[in-house]
Motif scaffolding. Structure first.
Motif, PDB file in Angstrom:
ATOM      1  N   ALA A  14       0.832  -1.204   0.000  1.00  0.00           N
ATOM      2  CA  ALA A  14       0.000   0.000   0.000  1.00  0.00           C
ATOM      3  C   ALA A  14       0.864   1.250   0.000  1.00  0.00           C
ATOM      4  O   ALA A  14       0.598   2.220  -0.716  1.00  0.00           O
ATOM      5  CB  ALA A  14      -0.925  -0.006   1.224  1.00  0.00           C
ATOM      6  N   THR A 146      -6.370   7.534  11.786  1.00  0.00           N
ATOM      7  CA  THR A 146      -5.293   6.588  11.475  1.00  0.00           C
ATOM      8  C   THR A 146      -5.024   5.670  12.663  1.00  0.00           C
ATOM      9  O   THR A 146      -4.913   4.447  12.513  1.00  0.00           O
ATOM     10  CB  THR A 146      -4.002   7.343  11.109  1.00  0.00           C
ATOM     11  OG1 THR A 146      -4.222   8.110   9.919  1.00  0.00           O
ATOM     12  CG2 THR A 146      -2.849   6.377  10.876  1.00  0.00           C
ATOM     13  N   LEU A 149      -7.870   3.114  13.125  1.00  0.00           N
ATOM     14  CA  LEU A 149      -7.805   2.009  12.162  1.00  0.00           C
ATOM     15  C   LEU A 149      -6.678   1.040  12.504  1.00  0.00           C
ATOM     16  O   LEU A 149      -6.815  -0.176  12.361  1.00  0.00           O
ATOM     17  CB  LEU A 149      -7.625   2.562  10.748  1.00  0.00           C
ATOM     18  CG  LEU A 149      -8.872   3.202  10.124  1.00  0.00           C
ATOM     19  CD1 LEU A 149      -8.524   3.927   8.839  1.00  0.00           C
ATOM     20  CD2 LEU A 149      -9.945   2.153   9.861  1.00  0.00           C
ATOM     21  N   ASN A 154      -6.188  -2.525  10.963  1.00  0.00           N
ATOM     22  CA  ASN A 154      -6.320  -2.156   9.550  1.00  0.00           C
ATOM     23  C   ASN A 154      -5.160  -1.217   9.208  1.00  0.00           C
ATOM     24  O   ASN A 154      -5.202  -0.023   9.508  1.00  0.00           O
ATOM     25  CB  ASN A 154      -7.665  -1.465   9.286  1.00  0.00           C
ATOM     26  CG  ASN A 154      -7.889  -1.205   7.802  1.00  0.00           C
ATOM     27  OD1 ASN A 154      -6.955  -1.067   7.024  1.00  0.00           O
ATOM     28  ND2 ASN A 154      -9.141  -1.120   7.406  1.00  0.00           N
ATOM     29  N   ILE A 157      -5.444   0.832   4.813  1.00  0.00           N
ATOM     30  CA  ILE A 157      -6.093   2.113   4.517  1.00  0.00           C
ATOM     31  C   ILE A 157      -5.227   3.303   4.941  1.00  0.00           C
ATOM     32  O   ILE A 157      -5.063   4.247   4.154  1.00  0.00           O
ATOM     33  CB  ILE A 157      -7.492   2.180   5.176  1.00  0.00           C
ATOM     34  CG1 ILE A 157      -8.402   1.096   4.579  1.00  0.00           C
ATOM     35  CG2 ILE A 157      -8.114   3.557   4.982  1.00  0.00           C
ATOM     36  CD1 ILE A 157      -8.504   1.141   3.064  1.00  0.00           C
ATOM     37  N   MET A 161      -3.751   6.265   2.434  1.00  0.00           N
ATOM     38  CA  MET A 161      -4.329   7.574   2.744  1.00  0.00           C
ATOM     39  C   MET A 161      -3.763   8.741   1.924  1.00  0.00           C
ATOM     40  O   MET A 161      -4.511   9.639   1.519  1.00  0.00           O
ATOM     41  CB  MET A 161      -4.131   7.857   4.235  1.00  0.00           C
ATOM     42  CG  MET A 161      -4.572   9.217   4.710  1.00  0.00           C
ATOM     43  SD  MET A 161      -4.080   9.456   6.420  1.00  0.00           S
ATOM     44  CE  MET A 161      -2.275   9.410   6.285  1.00  0.00           C
ATOM     45  N   GLN A 199     -10.437   8.085   4.982  1.00  0.00           N
ATOM     46  CA  GLN A 199     -10.355   7.096   6.057  1.00  0.00           C
ATOM     47  C   GLN A 199     -11.668   6.901   6.807  1.00  0.00           C
ATOM     48  O   GLN A 199     -11.937   5.818   7.328  1.00  0.00           O
ATOM     49  CB  GLN A 199      -9.269   7.508   7.067  1.00  0.00           C
ATOM     50  CG  GLN A 199      -7.860   7.421   6.541  1.00  0.00           C
ATOM     51  CD  GLN A 199      -6.839   7.520   7.668  1.00  0.00           C
ATOM     52  OE1 GLN A 199      -6.190   6.544   8.019  1.00  0.00           O
ATOM     53  NE2 GLN A 199      -6.692   8.701   8.237  1.00  0.00           N
ATOM     54  N   PHE A 202     -14.050   3.803   6.346  1.00  0.00           N
ATOM     55  CA  PHE A 202     -13.453   2.547   6.816  1.00  0.00           C
ATOM     56  C   PHE A 202     -13.463   2.485   8.340  1.00  0.00           C
ATOM     57  O   PHE A 202     -13.620   1.400   8.922  1.00  0.00           O
ATOM     58  CB  PHE A 202     -12.030   2.417   6.271  1.00  0.00           C
ATOM     59  CG  PHE A 202     -11.970   2.317   4.779  1.00  0.00           C
ATOM     60  CD1 PHE A 202     -12.174   1.102   4.138  1.00  0.00           C
ATOM     61  CD2 PHE A 202     -11.737   3.447   4.004  1.00  0.00           C
ATOM     62  CE1 PHE A 202     -12.139   1.007   2.760  1.00  0.00           C
ATOM     63  CE2 PHE A 202     -11.696   3.363   2.617  1.00  0.00           C
ATOM     64  CZ  PHE A 202     -11.907   2.146   1.997  1.00  0.00           C
TER      65      PHE A 202
END
Length: 515
Positions: A14, A146, A149, A154, A157, A161, A199, A202
């Motif tokens: 990612a 952040t 998550l 997670n 994601i 970002m 974000q 999610f």
């Protein structure tokens, strides 16, 4: 492959995608404005809110995760969401207040960050900063999302970002060349806001529900402030070093800030791709092992993480040093980015690359101390490194002819000194943890990188002599030289029997079997 390894690989993938787009943003800026007064003004304006809040945001993320887990464990899911909203709303209001103050006092703030700016460059920087700094509230909310998550495991994601942010900035850069450079900050502002909205869905999917709740007397908020303090100072000193570098660079020849930025972005690509991914995933694991008092596994994790960073960063660092000029020329030299800008950026890249191993290990070792609930040691070492960086900056710029190169070299030396101090402090704190093994891997990696450098240079000059000049020819030459160098390095560390190589090979084999 272990759960931690899978998470690290996923985050790396990612991050690679996001970093490539981020690098495209730098290419777009370089092509449109080169190393000019406009690019200098825009980069300073982009840097100001980042410097102001990155330290706070990083500190909040570090403190939020363990406290969220504690609240959820003791009081349940509903209480943990309430705690999240409390922190979220407090941070958003503080950031909004700071952004309004920044919008009022923009001129003195810009002059503090870039003392050498005058005339049109200063005017542009003030206008750019006044617009971008309005996005501070979104920056604050973004860090909380952040952290939320990540605590929900997670990592993908948050790694993706930056993508919407970079898309908006690239589009604005292109449009600004046709209309006006004064459009640049508006694209940056929209980009900052887009990261939060990217974000949010999610986070909602993971159970987050927003409520307008604030309780300044909450004991967990008070504890969070107590934990944030040393981390904030430790992170802030790195930002102060960046401010000093750019401030001194603003007094040098035009384009110095841009050259430092482009060179630093190349280094940050490596850091974001590998180091940040490793540290983000290993931090929860180290915290758990520390809580369980599993010293053997804890020490093993330190060695594995450190050696992995060394094996990845050393060859990249050496490669960047010997191929700085062709790399910068291939990536940046087009449009307004001329041979002069290539030379300046190449010099900065060479001297930044010297300290690349310091930048990498510093992030890993910082997480080790945080896992041990020791936030003071990284703070103290960071302050010493900042002081050294400032002193060396002044010495190299004022008493030598190094100028731009001196700023980059000072940063590298301070980073290397920092990791030496951190290793010494860590050994004093937990006793022997495999420092000799790490030093051995370092020596073997340097030997392999030395052989790689010789072969890479020979191949590069040989192929360049055959193919000649031209973008495609230079790209092929660089790719072949780097490929041959990578093979030599891989063979070297295998022959030298570096243990971590077996872990990498086993991981690849396992992946192939799954397919």
């Amino acid at each position: 492959m272990s759960k931690v390894a899978k998470a690290a690989v996923g985050l790396m993938a990612a991050t690679l995608f996001a970093k490539m787009l981020g690098f495209g943003r730098e290419l777009a800026l370089a092509s449109a404005y080169g190393a000019s007064s406009t690019s200098d003004a825009f980069l300073v304006a982009m840097n100001i809110p980042a410097v102001i809040f990155t330290a706070v945001g990083t500190s909040l993320g570090t403190a939020f995760i363990p406290l969220y887990c504690e609240v959820k464990s003791k009081h349940g899911q509903k209480a943990s969401i309430k705690f999240t909203n409390n922190v979220f709303n407090i941070v958003a209001l503080i950031c909004l207040f700071v952004s309004l103050i920044g919008a009022v006092f923009t001129e003195p703030i810009v002059k503090m960050f870039a003392v050498g700016f005058k005339g049109e460059t200063l005017e542009q920087a003030i206008y750019f900063t006044r617009i971008i700094i309005l996005g501070m509230a979104f920056l604050g909310m973004n860090y909380i999302m952040t952290a939320y998550l990540q605590v929900k495991e997670n990592f993908i994601i948050p790694g993706l970002m930056p993508i919407p942010n970079n898309i908006f900035i690239i589009a604005t850069i292109i449009i600004s060349t046709m209309i006006s450079p004064y459009l640049l900050p508006w694209g940056a502002l929209i980009g900052i806001a887009s990261q939060f909205f990217f974000q949010l869905p999610f986070a909602i999917k993971k159970g987050y529900k927003y409520k307008p709740y604030i309780n300044l007397k909450d004991r967990y908020v008070k504890r969070m402030l107590w934990l944030v303090g040393p981390v904030l100072i430790g992170v802030a000193v790195n930002q102060v070093s960046t401010i000093v570098d750019r401030t001194i660079a603003s007094t040098l020849v035009e384009g110095s800030i841009s050259a430092l930025n482009y060179a630093n972005k190349l280094n940050q690509f490596v850091m974001g791709m590998f180091i940040v991914s490793i540290s983000a995933v290993i931090y929860p694991m180290l915290s758990k092992l520390s809580t369980e008092n599993n010293k053997e596994k804890f020490n093993e994790s330190i060695r594995t993480a450190s050696n992995t960073v060394i094996l990845l960063v050393i060859p990249i660092s050496v490669g960047a040093i010997i191929l700085a000029s062709p790399i910068v020329k291939l990536l940046f030299e087009r449009g307004e980015f001329d041979a002069r800008a290539t030379y300046m950026t190449s010099i900065a890249l060479i001297f930044y690359s010297i300290g690349m191993i310091g930048f990498g290990l510093r992030d890993i070792l910082g997480k080790v101390f945080y896992a041990l609930q020791d936030t003071k040691t990284p703070m103290i070492n960071g302050m010493l490194a900042m002081t050294l960086n400032i002193v060396l900056n002044i010495c190299f710029v004022n008493f030598t002819n190094m100028q731009l190169a001196g700023l980059a070299l000072a940063t590298s030396i301070s980073a290397i000194v920092t990791i030496v101090l951190l290793f010494i402090s860590l050994r004093r704190k937990i006793g022997p943890f495999g420092g000799k093994d790490i030093a051995t891997v370092m020596i073997k990696a340097l030997i392999g990188a030395g052989l790689m450098a010789v072969v890479t240079l020979f191949v590069y000059k040989f192929i360049a002599g055959i193919l000649g000049a031209g973008f495609i020819q230079e790209a092929i030459t660089l790719a072949v030289a780097v490929g041959c160098g990578a093979i030599v390095y891989a063979v070297s560390i295998i022959v030298l029997k570096v243990q971590e190589v077996n872990l990498i090979i086993d991981t690849v084999k396992a992946k192939l079997k799954l397919k």
